[in-house]
Each structure stands twice: as structure tokens, then as C-alpha cells.
Design a protein around this motif. Structure first.
Motif, PDB file in Angstrom:
ATOM      1  N   ASP A   9     -62.366 -13.351   4.030  1.00 23.10           N
ATOM      2  CA  ASP A   9     -62.774 -14.677   4.170  1.00 23.10           C
ATOM      3  C   ASP A   9     -61.731 -15.751   3.789  1.00 23.10           C
ATOM      4  OD1 ASP A   9     -64.158 -16.984   4.094  1.00 23.10           O
ATOM      5  OD2 ASP A   9     -65.801 -16.300   2.921  1.00 23.10           O
ATOM      6  N   PRO A  10     -60.883 -16.384   4.571  1.00 14.37           N
ATOM      7  CA  PRO A  10     -59.993 -17.291   4.384  1.00 14.37           C
ATOM      8  C   PRO A  10     -60.565 -18.475   3.926  1.00 14.37           C
ATOM      9  CG  PRO A  10     -60.273 -17.231   6.793  1.00 14.37           C
ATOM     10  CD  PRO A  10     -61.167 -16.081   6.223  1.00 14.37           C
ATOM     11  N   GLU A  11     -61.773 -18.901   3.892  1.00 17.00           N
ATOM     12  CA  GLU A  11     -62.349 -20.255   3.339  1.00 17.00           C
ATOM     13  C   GLU A  11     -62.715 -19.827   1.769  1.00 17.00           C
ATOM     14  OE1 GLU A  11     -62.911 -20.415   7.449  1.00 17.00           O
ATOM     15  OE2 GLU A  11     -63.253 -19.075   6.316  1.00 17.00           O
ATOM     16  N   ALA A  12     -62.738 -18.593   1.382  1.00 15.26           N
ATOM     17  CA  ALA A  12     -63.289 -18.295   0.102  1.00 15.26           C
ATOM     18  C   ALA A  12     -61.700 -18.006  -0.770  1.00 15.26           C
ATOM     19  CB  ALA A  12     -63.705 -16.896  -0.148  1.00 15.26           C
ATOM     20  N   VAL A  13     -60.696 -17.810   0.018  1.00 15.55           N
ATOM     21  CA  VAL A  13     -59.461 -17.794  -0.524  1.00 15.55           C
ATOM     22  C   VAL A  13     -59.137 -19.154  -0.791  1.00 15.55           C
ATOM     23  CG1 VAL A  13     -56.932 -17.471  -0.236  1.00 15.55           C
ATOM     24  CG2 VAL A  13     -58.715 -15.737   0.533  1.00 15.55           C
ATOM     25  N   ALA A  14     -59.128 -20.193   0.216  1.00 15.49           N
ATOM     26  CA  ALA A  14     -58.920 -21.315   0.182  1.00 15.49           C
ATOM     27  C   ALA A  14     -59.380 -22.361  -0.952  1.00 15.49           C
ATOM     28  CB  ALA A  14     -58.792 -22.357   1.496  1.00 15.49           C
ATOM     29  N   ALA A  15     -60.788 -21.943  -1.225  1.00 17.24           N
ATOM     30  CA  ALA A  15     -61.595 -22.740  -2.195  1.00 17.24           C
ATOM     31  C   ALA A  15     -61.128 -22.498  -3.384  1.00 17.24           C
ATOM     32  CB  ALA A  15     -63.010 -22.034  -2.194  1.00 17.24           C
ATOM     33  N   ARG A  16     -60.034 -21.605  -3.823  1.00 12.28           N
ATOM     34  CA  ARG A  16     -59.742 -21.464  -5.209  1.00 12.28           C
ATOM     35  C   ARG A  16     -58.361 -22.053  -5.220  1.00 12.28           C
ATOM     36  NH1 ARG A  16     -61.255 -15.931  -4.342  1.00 12.28           N
ATOM     37  NH2 ARG A  16     -59.074 -15.177  -4.028  1.00 12.28           N
ATOM     38  N   VAL A  17     -57.878 -22.651  -4.283  1.00  6.42           N
ATOM     39  CA  VAL A  17     -56.387 -23.297  -4.104  1.00  6.42           C
ATOM     40  C   VAL A  17     -56.757 -24.904  -4.443  1.00  6.42           C
ATOM     41  CG1 VAL A  17     -54.349 -24.096  -2.869  1.00  6.42           C
ATOM     42  CG2 VAL A  17     -55.526 -21.659  -2.515  1.00  6.42           C
ATOM     43  N   ARG A  18     -55.864 -25.307  -5.719  1.00  2.00           N
ATOM     44  CA  ARG A  18     -55.995 -26.672  -6.031  1.00  2.00           C
ATOM     45  C   ARG A  18     -54.946 -27.562  -5.666  1.00  2.00           C
ATOM     46  NH1 ARG A  18     -60.283 -25.918  -5.793  1.00  2.00           N
ATOM     47  NH2 ARG A  18     -61.649 -25.108  -7.123  1.00  2.00           N
ATOM     48  N   GLU A  19     -53.517 -26.882  -5.575  1.00  2.00           N
ATOM     49  CA  GLU A  19     -52.349 -28.020  -5.256  1.00  2.00           C
ATOM     50  C   GLU A  19     -51.757 -27.515  -3.850  1.00  2.00           C
ATOM     51  OE1 GLU A  19     -51.004 -29.623  -7.741  1.00  2.00           O
ATOM     52  OE2 GLU A  19     -52.717 -29.117  -9.005  1.00  2.00           O
ATOM     53  N   PRO A  20     -51.207 -28.615  -3.368  1.00  2.00           N
ATOM     54  CA  PRO A  20     -50.515 -28.383  -1.992  1.00  2.00           C
ATOM     55  C   PRO A  20     -49.592 -27.167  -2.224  1.00  2.00           C
ATOM     56  CG  PRO A  20     -50.771 -30.768  -2.603  1.00  2.00           C
ATOM     57  CD  PRO A  20     -51.242 -30.059  -3.804  1.00  2.00           C
ATOM     58  N   GLN A  21     -48.765 -27.339  -3.173  1.00  2.00           N
ATOM     59  CA  GLN A  21     -47.741 -26.301  -3.085  1.00  2.00           C
ATOM     60  C   GLN A  21     -48.224 -24.905  -3.166  1.00  2.00           C
ATOM     61  OE1 GLN A  21     -44.323 -26.344  -2.939  1.00  2.00           O
ATOM     62  NE2 GLN A  21     -44.416 -24.282  -3.207  1.00  2.00           N
ATOM     63  N   GLU A  22     -49.309 -24.864  -3.776  1.00  2.00           N
ATOM     64  CA  GLU A  22     -49.943 -23.629  -3.815  1.00  2.00           C
ATOM     65  C   GLU A  22     -50.790 -23.072  -2.600  1.00  2.00           C
ATOM     66  OE1 GLU A  22     -53.437 -21.122  -6.741  1.00  2.00           O
ATOM     67  OE2 GLU A  22     -53.586 -23.290  -6.688  1.00  2.00           O
ATOM     68  N   ALA A  23     -51.359 -24.133  -1.793  1.00  2.00           N
ATOM     69  CA  ALA A  23     -51.796 -23.767  -0.560  1.00  2.00           C
ATOM     70  C   ALA A  23     -50.750 -23.290   0.501  1.00  2.00           C
ATOM     71  CB  ALA A  23     -52.309 -25.189  -0.020  1.00  2.00           C
ATOM     72  N   ARG A  24     -49.495 -23.792   0.165  1.00  2.00           N
ATOM     73  CA  ARG A  24     -48.293 -23.467   1.038  1.00  2.00           C
ATOM     74  C   ARG A  24     -47.927 -21.962   0.798  1.00  2.00           C
ATOM     75  NH1 ARG A  24     -46.819 -29.004   0.625  1.00  2.00           N
ATOM     76  NH2 ARG A  24     -45.579 -28.296  -1.498  1.00  2.00           N
ATOM     77  N   GLU A  25     -47.938 -21.690  -0.516  1.00  2.00           N
ATOM     78  CA  GLU A  25     -47.597 -20.417  -1.220  1.00  2.00           C
ATOM     79  C   GLU A  25     -48.679 -19.406  -0.666  1.00  2.00           C
ATOM     80  OE1 GLU A  25     -46.997 -20.898  -5.410  1.00  2.00           O
ATOM     81  OE2 GLU A  25     -45.196 -22.226  -5.078  1.00  2.00           O
TER      82      GLU A  25
END
Length: 69
Positions: A9-25
Motif C-alpha cells: 500500500d503506497p498510500e500507507a507508506v507515504a502517510a508516514r513521510v513528513r519531509e520532502p527529502q524523506e519523500a525523495r528517499e
């Protein structure tokens, strides 16, 4: 055994991300893990990019960084 390599579930993964840098990583790690050899993987990465709020240009930059010419 491939299905276990990535969360379903990519949406569940993304929900835990807070920072743009973290999103890229997170996106880079997922792209490295599953690649784009299979339509399911492409669909997963596209959903993940959208859920992370990554622009298409950003995604291309990340992908190019993973696979330098």
C-alpha cells in the motif's frame, strides 16, 4: 517471494513521510527495490510518487540518479 519485498500500500507508506527529502528517499529506495520491469511495479511506483506528492520532473530526476547513463 517478490511480493514481500515491498509494502502493498503506497498510500500507507507515504502517510508516514513528513519531509520532502524523506519523500525523495522513500521513492528512490522503492524504485531500487522493485525496479520498473513489471507493469505492477510501474503502477506501484506511480501510485507512490502521487501519494508522496512528487512531481513528474522530480520523479524523473530521482530515477536518472538511480541509473546514471
Amino acid at each position: 517471494g517478490e511480493a514481500m519485498a515491498r509494502p502493498a500500500d503506497p498510500e500507507a507508506v507515504a502517510a508516514r513521510v513528513r519531509e520532502p527529502q524523506e519523500a525523495r528517499e522513500v521513492y528512490a529506495a522503492s524504485a531500487l527495490l522493485c525496479g520498473r520491469d513489471h507493469p505492477d511495479e510501474v503502477a506501484y511506483l506511480d501510485r507512490l510518487a502521487r501519494a508522496l506528492g512528487l512531481a513528474e520532473a522530480e520523479v524523473r530526476r530521482i530515477e536518472e540518479g538511480l541509473h546514471p547513463a
